[in-house]
Design an enzyme around this catalytic site. Sequence first.
Site, mmCIF file in Angstrom:
data_model
loop_
_atom_site.group_PDB
_atom_site.id
_atom_site.type_symbol
_atom_site.label_atom_id
_atom_site.label_comp_id
_atom_site.label_asym_id
_atom_site.label_seq_id
_atom_site.Cartn_x
_atom_site.Cartn_y
_atom_site.Cartn_z
ATOM 1 N N SER A 143 0.863 -1.182 0.000
ATOM 2 C CA SER A 143 0.000 0.000 0.000
ATOM 3 C C SER A 143 0.894 1.225 0.000
ATOM 4 O O SER A 143 2.076 1.146 0.372
ATOM 5 C CB SER A 143 -0.864 -0.004 1.266
ATOM 6 O OG SER A 143 -1.455 1.258 1.509
ATOM 7 N N TYR A 156 -2.612 -0.573 10.265
ATOM 8 C CA TYR A 156 -2.518 -0.834 8.826
ATOM 9 C C TYR A 156 -1.163 -0.383 8.283
ATOM 10 O O TYR A 156 -0.491 -1.125 7.546
ATOM 11 C CB TYR A 156 -3.650 -0.102 8.108
ATOM 12 C CG TYR A 156 -3.692 -0.319 6.621
ATOM 13 C CD1 TYR A 156 -4.272 -1.471 6.082
ATOM 14 C CD2 TYR A 156 -3.183 0.626 5.743
ATOM 15 C CE1 TYR A 156 -4.329 -1.671 4.710
ATOM 16 C CE2 TYR A 156 -3.232 0.440 4.367
ATOM 17 C CZ TYR A 156 -3.812 -0.716 3.865
ATOM 18 O OH TYR A 156 -3.853 -0.902 2.493
#
Length: 255
Positions: A143, A156
């Site tokens: 990501s 995350y």
Amino acid sequence: MSNLTGKIGLVTGAGSGIGRATAIELARQGATVTVTDIDERTAIETTEMIRTEGGEALTATVDIADEHSVRTAVERTVETYGGLDFAVNNAGMASHHRQLDRMTLDEFERVVQVNLSGTFLCMKHELPAMRSRGGGAIVNIASAGGLCAIPTAPAYVAAKHGVVGLTKVAAVDYAPAGIRVNAVCPGPTRTPGFEAVAATASTGTDLTAMQEAATPLGRLATPEEAAAAAVWLCSDAASYVTGIAMSVDGGGRRA
């Protein structure tokens, strides 16, 4: 003829979003694909999409946080098709919008377990299968949060930074075996996962508009755009590329 013709691969989280787009494009390029997802229904849907276009695909229900589940999917791929040439480890989960001191330990650990430990488990079983083939390619979908901060997403971001680090170490360790390991780091992408996160944003917050305004290209990515990077890294066109974290983020933040 595509250099993926005749290759055998596995894609996790292929029931929707980037995973689905990747599995479909790999099949279009001539590869045979094991389509895995924790949601059997969506995995079957992707498999049927591939078969409708004349491709070859196998469905496997996989929870990447469960080692037995992962091992079984890899073994089934090898038993069915004779080996494993590449894998795209895309499955993961988002975390809630809150600062670190407002998170419970259980929540933090669950996000890390799925995103980081799950990727580790996939690689743990994919790498030996590729080594026995004399080489291969792994692409981990990280990501933009694996390269920079995303406010109110500490678990995350920590997990995705870990995926990038895991990718770089594996790239060095398994290069002598002819296995390339890379990561793709998508920015905000129009996937069901992004829409779910956007729906939980604070009242009056338009997360989509905010992300578009923060992106130099002025829009969110499509799943197909992130998939294109993953497919290229799986292919022989990227034969001298290993250990990178490729940004597919429309020119977004890097620090």
